[in-house]
Design a protein around this motif. Structure first.
Motif, PDB file in Angstrom:
ATOM      1  N   LYS A   1       9.109   7.112 -13.986  1.00  0.00           N
ATOM      2  CA  LYS A   1       7.950   6.053 -13.838  1.00  0.00           C
ATOM      3  C   LYS A   1       8.279   5.013 -13.202  1.00  0.00           C
ATOM      4  O   LYS A   1       7.676   4.321 -12.036  1.00  0.00           O
ATOM      5  CB  LYS A   1       7.153   6.032 -15.039  1.00  0.00           C
ATOM      6  CG  LYS A   1       6.211   7.082 -15.358  1.00  0.00           C
ATOM      7  CD  LYS A   1       4.738   6.655 -15.129  1.00  0.00           C
ATOM      8  CE  LYS A   1       3.775   7.897 -15.656  1.00  0.00           C
ATOM      9  NZ  LYS A   1       2.372   7.669 -15.048  1.00  0.00           N
TER      10      LYS A   1
ATOM     11  N   HIS B   1       1.336  -1.500  -8.524  1.00  0.00           N
ATOM     12  CA  HIS B   1       0.566  -0.012  -8.844  1.00  0.00           C
ATOM     13  C   HIS B   1       1.159   0.293 -10.432  1.00  0.00           C
ATOM     14  O   HIS B   1       0.285   1.038 -10.951  1.00  0.00           O
ATOM     15  CB  HIS B   1       1.577   0.801  -7.855  1.00  0.00           C
ATOM     16  CG  HIS B   1       0.862   0.742  -6.600  1.00  0.00           C
ATOM     17  ND1 HIS B   1      -0.249   1.516  -6.341  1.00  0.00           N
ATOM     18  CD2 HIS B   1       1.364   0.287  -5.151  1.00  0.00           C
ATOM     19  CE1 HIS B   1      -0.403   1.614  -5.168  1.00  0.00           C
ATOM     20  NE2 HIS B   1       0.409   0.512  -4.595  1.00  0.00           N
TER      21      HIS B   1
ATOM     22  N   ASP C   1      -1.395   1.924 -12.958  1.00  0.00           N
ATOM     23  CA  ASP C   1      -1.043   3.427 -13.654  1.00  0.00           C
ATOM     24  C   ASP C   1      -0.941   3.469 -15.126  1.00  0.00           C
ATOM     25  O   ASP C   1      -1.472   4.574 -15.643  1.00  0.00           O
ATOM     26  CB  ASP C   1       0.495   3.999 -13.049  1.00  0.00           C
ATOM     27  CG  ASP C   1       0.673   5.044 -13.461  1.00  0.00           C
ATOM     28  OD1 ASP C   1      -0.017   6.040 -13.449  1.00  0.00           O
ATOM     29  OD2 ASP C   1       1.943   5.515 -13.699  1.00  0.00           O
TER      30      ASP C   1
ATOM     31  N   ASN D   1      -3.532   6.036 -16.368  1.00  0.00           N
ATOM     32  CA  ASN D   1      -3.134   7.307 -16.663  1.00  0.00           C
ATOM     33  C   ASN D   1      -2.319   7.446 -18.019  1.00  0.00           C
ATOM     34  O   ASN D   1      -2.295   8.386 -18.544  1.00  0.00           O
ATOM     35  CB  ASN D   1      -2.055   7.785 -15.644  1.00  0.00           C
ATOM     36  CG  ASN D   1      -2.959   7.720 -14.113  1.00  0.00           C
ATOM     37  OD1 ASN D   1      -3.922   8.279 -13.937  1.00  0.00           O
ATOM     38  ND2 ASN D   1      -2.196   7.113 -13.195  1.00  0.00           N
TER      39      ASN D   1
END
Ligand SMILES: Nc1ncnc2c1ncn2[C@@H]1O[C@H](COP(=O)(O)OP(=O)(O)OP(=O)(O)O)[C@@H](O)[C@H]1O
Length: 257
Positions: free
Chosen positions: A139, A193, A197, A201
């Motif tokens: 990630k 970002h 995220d 998510n």
């Protein structure tokens, strides 16, 4: 939607100096909430009080409806509220991967005897820990340096590792203290970002202290402005950006430097 973090009347005095004065704030699930304000406004002191590094002089802090005011930092972290620091703090002599494994010690350390005899439960926990570590390395784009010592990473990589290490503890609230400080524009863009995220998510909430206004205005669901320890304004990016008191506080700050 009930609050994940609820802070009321928070105050912190250092001798005669009131560094934080009656601050209130709320973080809901899956929100990015920012605290902004000129230098010395009390932002880091607020973080230190919330995360158990300081014992606040007054006020209540509730996390998942539990009163955590006065609780030591390690217990607050265990409940699922973790933080990074203005200056990166890593286990520098360990590898990147080891940093992520150590972070999970509470989930990995099953019983001493289980470890000694490598029971199936112990091996399963070990495997899951490794999987989670690799998930976060991927990630934050550090897979290629997994076996390098943390000391040898670039500054931007160290910052990302710090966030990954927090995430490996499986928190619900991540507190980031100036995560964009020292990053180049590309790295700041990637950080933007990553934070989105994490919220969208991974289901975590983020409480952010940041001086990079472009980043703050772009990602915050809600913003609190403090000045000289006191709440000055709050609202969405649009509301805060057009608030006269906020503009004055920042212009004043610029004039002082
Ligand atoms: N441990 C301490 N002892 C005494 N005074 C302190 C302590 N920590 C902070 N202060 C003071 O409290 C005030 C708020 O400082 P704080 O670091 O929280 O501000 P900040 O908004 O995080 O600033 P910056 O944006 O520059 O990081 C400052 O006047 C600072 O000097």
């Amino acid at each position: 939607m009930s609050a994940l973090l609820q802070v009321s009347d928070l105050s912190m005095r250092f001798g005669g100096l009131v560094a934080v004065d009656n601050v209130a704030l709320t973080v809901k699930p899956q929100q990015v909430v920012s605290i902004i304000g000129p230098n010395g406004a009390g932002k880091t002191t607020i973080f230190n009080c919330l995360s158990g590094f300081y014992r606040a002089s007054g006020g209540q802090v509730r996390f998942k409806e539990q009163l955590i005011s006065g609780m030591p930092g390690f217990k607050i972290a265990r409940l699922g509220m973790v933080r990074t620091f203005q200056h990166v703090r890593l286990f520098k002599e360990m590898t990147v991967l080891e940093n992520l494994l150590v972070a999970q010690h509470r989930h990995l350390n099953t019983h001493f005897l289980a470890g000694l005899f490598k029971t199936p439960a112990f091996r399963r926990a070990e495997r899951q820990g490794l999987e989670l570590a690799h998930y976060w390395l991927e990630k934050v784009q550090l897979t290629c340096v997994a076996n390098r010592s943390a000391d040898n990473l670039s500054y931007g990589q160290q910052r990302r590792l710090e966030i990954a290490r927090c995430m490996a503890t499986r928190p619900q609230l991540l507190m980031l203290d100036e995560p964009a400080a020292g990053l180049n524009p590309n790295e700041t863009h990637e950080l933007n970002h990553l934070i989105c995220d994490l919220r969208d998510n991974e289901g975590v909430s983020i409480l952010l202290i940041e001086h990079d206004m472009k980043l703050v205005m772009g990602i915050s669901d809600y913003i609190y402005v403090v000045n000289q320890g006191r709440p000055l304004a709050q609202g969405t990016s649009e509301q805060v950006r057009s608030n006269k008191d906020v503009i004055n506080a920042y212009l004043g700050d610029v004039e002082h430097h």
